[in-house]
Design an enzyme around this catalytic site. Structure first.
Site, mmCIF file in Angstrom:
data_model
loop_
_atom_site.group_PDB
_atom_site.id
_atom_site.type_symbol
_atom_site.label_atom_id
_atom_site.label_comp_id
_atom_site.label_asym_id
_atom_site.label_seq_id
_atom_site.Cartn_x
_atom_site.Cartn_y
_atom_site.Cartn_z
ATOM 1 N N SER A 189 -7.910 -17.357 12.102
ATOM 2 C CA SER A 189 -8.279 -17.894 10.763
ATOM 3 C C SER A 189 -9.462 -18.787 10.568
ATOM 4 C CB SER A 189 -6.903 -18.959 10.450
ATOM 5 O OG SER A 189 -7.287 -19.710 9.161
ATOM 6 N N TYR A 238 -1.504 -26.672 12.482
ATOM 7 C CA TYR A 238 -1.491 -25.211 12.301
ATOM 8 C C TYR A 238 -2.848 -24.676 12.772
ATOM 9 C CZ TYR A 238 -3.154 -20.991 9.783
ATOM 10 O OH TYR A 238 -3.386 -19.888 9.416
ATOM 11 N N LYS A 275 -4.376 -22.147 15.966
ATOM 12 C CA LYS A 275 -4.997 -20.921 16.076
ATOM 13 C C LYS A 275 -6.457 -21.189 17.041
ATOM 14 C CE LYS A 275 -3.120 -18.747 13.094
ATOM 15 N NZ LYS A 275 -2.419 -17.467 13.279
ATOM 16 N N ASN A 304 0.116 -22.217 -1.164
ATOM 17 C CA ASN A 304 -1.164 -21.481 -1.251
ATOM 18 C C ASN A 304 -1.465 -21.299 -2.867
ATOM 19 O OD1 ASN A 304 -0.369 -19.777 1.703
ATOM 20 N ND2 ASN A 304 -2.013 -21.043 1.434
ATOM 21 N N GLY A 313 -7.046 -32.975 3.914
ATOM 22 C CA GLY A 313 -7.496 -31.919 4.789
ATOM 23 C C GLY A 313 -8.163 -30.586 4.309
HETATM 24 C C1 WQD Z 1 -7.116 -22.747 -1.655
HETATM 25 C C2 WQD Z 1 -7.818 -23.744 -2.635
HETATM 26 C C3 WQD Z 1 -6.821 -26.032 -2.634
HETATM 27 C C4 WQD Z 1 -2.794 -24.725 -4.214
HETATM 28 C C5 WQD Z 1 -4.806 -22.058 3.946
HETATM 29 C C6 WQD Z 1 -5.046 -22.028 5.529
HETATM 30 C C7 WQD Z 1 -5.306 -20.647 6.001
HETATM 31 C C8 WQD Z 1 -4.540 -19.652 5.475
HETATM 32 C C9 WQD Z 1 -4.256 -19.936 3.814
HETATM 33 C C10 WQD Z 1 -2.386 -19.512 5.945
HETATM 34 C C11 WQD Z 1 -7.963 -25.121 -2.054
HETATM 35 C C12 WQD Z 1 -6.469 -25.161 -3.967
HETATM 36 C C13 WQD Z 1 -4.272 -24.509 -3.737
HETATM 37 C C14 WQD Z 1 -2.572 -25.440 -5.333
HETATM 38 C C15 WQD Z 1 -4.854 -26.001 -5.689
HETATM 39 N N1 WQD Z 1 -3.411 -19.783 6.308
HETATM 40 N N2 WQD Z 1 -5.059 -25.091 -4.507
HETATM 41 N N3 WQD Z 1 -3.598 -26.063 -5.891
HETATM 42 O O1 WQD Z 1 -6.059 -24.526 2.274
HETATM 43 O O2 WQD Z 1 -7.915 -22.641 1.831
HETATM 44 O O3 WQD Z 1 -6.023 -22.059 3.362
HETATM 45 O O4 WQD Z 1 -3.856 -21.067 3.799
HETATM 46 O O5 WQD Z 1 -1.869 -18.576 5.131
HETATM 47 O O6 WQD Z 1 -5.931 -20.447 7.456
HETATM 48 O O7 WQD Z 1 -6.215 -23.061 6.084
HETATM 49 O O8 WQD Z 1 -5.492 -21.995 1.181
HETATM 50 O O9 WQD Z 1 -4.429 -21.343 -0.977
HETATM 51 O O10 WQD Z 1 -3.743 -23.457 0.218
HETATM 52 O O11 WQD Z 1 -5.991 -23.376 -1.152
HETATM 53 O O12 WQD Z 1 -5.712 -26.460 -6.107
HETATM 54 O O13 WQD Z 1 -1.430 -25.740 -5.880
HETATM 55 O O14 WQD Z 1 -6.806 -24.099 -3.892
HETATM 56 O O15 WQD Z 1 -7.123 -27.217 -2.743
HETATM 57 O O16 WQD Z 1 -9.260 -25.630 -2.477
HETATM 58 P P1 WQD Z 1 -6.367 -22.849 2.003
HETATM 59 P P2 WQD Z 1 -4.827 -22.625 -0.251
#
Ligand code: WQD
Length: 342
Positions: A125, A150, A154, A200, A298
């Site tokens: 990742s 997590y 990785k 996500n 984070g």
């Molecule tokens: C994306 C953006 C949030 C939800 C992580 C892991 C990666 C992969 C994908 C596992 C961010 C914003 C999100 C919400 C929001 N692993 N957001 N409101 O954190 O970039 O990646 O998940 O599957 O390895 O690190 O993905 O989709 O959680 O967030 O505003 O309800 O959307 O703050 O900016 P992320 P994400």
């Protein structure tokens, strides 16, 4: 027909990779303990490719079961290892679950192949980069202190694989560093199936649009970005699945870069949360209810990949754009409403 082992093959990326392996003339063989996926995905895959994939249900943390499988299946030509716990927030609450599951399964698999030539593709990742100093981020960028257990699993898994490839002569390994996988198969028969409240962005967007969630909270709009929201490199899950087939092919041919290699798998384009919402509204014709909330602990502010090495040396390039990502995610959410899988 080469048999390729897909661990975690009933999961989101795993199931899409099973389809693309079949389409490329391989015979995918799934091992999954169904701890974070649904067995009905096997029927869904069958509707797409016309055959039900070979499926073995057991936990890769059980070394005896892994060894028995490997002994009984000497003709496995390659392994794509997806099976792992992957929820960032949960890993902060329960790090031991993550260290146990993600490392025991990986090490049992590697140990079972001691002395046997094996092509091994690992699901890594972009989270290993943390907040990159330079964008777009290349594979030679420094790996930074993980912001979650997590992410740490990785990073450490990549080190385990690098040490394994250099110490023994029979492991040929590629780690694929995913950016943000989104979207669903164009058939709308498989897609992301979050467990409970989606962590996500995309599944939260589609569940809000379909009425399962009241509204989306955008985690922060005061970041140092053009519109104040975080930027990510979203990649269509079908493009991501095809990158795994390309990695197996490169390993079969013999990777001139050596026995351990890393590739960024993204589009090279960054979209902010607000741009992703706008793209969803355009693709779906649905106005999305959202509000701004506090920043999420984070979160990286901005990350998108330099994918020139993957384009050049993996012979792979993302073909699907943000519109298709959003349209396919919406089509899948609508399919689930009419055909609940849980
Ligand atoms: C994306 C953006 C949030 C939800 C992580 C892991 C990666 C992969 C994908 C596992 C961010 C914003 C999100 C919400 C929001 N692993 N957001 N409101 O954190 O970039 O990646 O998940 O599957 O390895 O690190 O993905 O989709 O959680 O967030 O505003 O309800 O959307 O703050 O900016 P992320 P994400």
């Amino acid at each position: 027909m080469s048999r390729i082992l897909v661990t975690g093959g009933t999961g989101y990326i795993g199931s899409h990779t099973v389809v693309e392996l079949h389409n490329a003339g391989y015979k995918p063989v799934i091992i999954d303990n169904l701890s974070n996926s649904n067995i009905k995905i096997l029927d869904q895959i069958e509707k797409i490719i016309g055959v039900k994939p070979e499926f073995h249900q057991f936990d890769l943390c059980d070394a005896e079961k892994v060894n028995a499988f490997v002994q009984a299946n000497p003709d496995i030509q390659g392994i794509i290892h997806f099976a792992a716990s992957k929820a960032v927030g949960e890993s902060v609450q329960d790090p031991l679950k993550y260290y146990h599951n993600n490392f025991f399964s990986l090490i049992n698999l590697l140990n079972a192949y001691r002395g046997k030539n094996v092509n091994f593709v690992f699901s890594s990742s972009c989270t290993v980069y943390g907040e990159p100093d330079v964008l777009p981020v290349t594979e030679s960028a420094p790996v930074k202190k993980a912001t979650s257990p997590y992410g740490n699993t990785k990073q450490i898994a990549e080190e385990i694989l690098q040490d394994t490839a250099s110490a023994y002569d029979n492991y040929h390994i590629i780690a694929l560093r995913y950016f943000n996988p989104v979207g669903a198969h164009p058939s709308a028969l498989i897609g992301e199936l979050p467990n409970g409240v989606p962590q996500n962005l995309l599944p939260f967007i589609t569940q809000t649009a379909i009425g399962k969630r009241e509204k989306l909270t955008v985690f922060g709009n005061d970041y140092d970005t053009p519109d104040g929201s975080c930027i990510r490199d979203y990649i269509h899950v079908v493009d991501l699945a095809k990158a795994h087939v390309a990695a197996i092919k490169l390993l079969e041919k013999g990777n001139p870069n050596g026995k351990y290699d890393v590739f960024n798998v993204g589009t090279g384009n960054g979209y902010s949360v607000l741009e992703a919402i706008a793209a969803f509204e355009k693709a779906s014709g649905q106005k999305l209810k959202y509000e701004f909330g506090p920043r999420r602990e984070g979160d990286v502010v901005k990350v998108w990949g330099d994918v020139s090495k993957s384009n050049r040396e993996l012979g792979w390039k993302a073909e699907l754009g943000i519109d298709e990502m959003m349209a396919s995610a919406w089509a899948w959410e609508k399919y689930l409403k009419e055909n609940p899988l849980d």
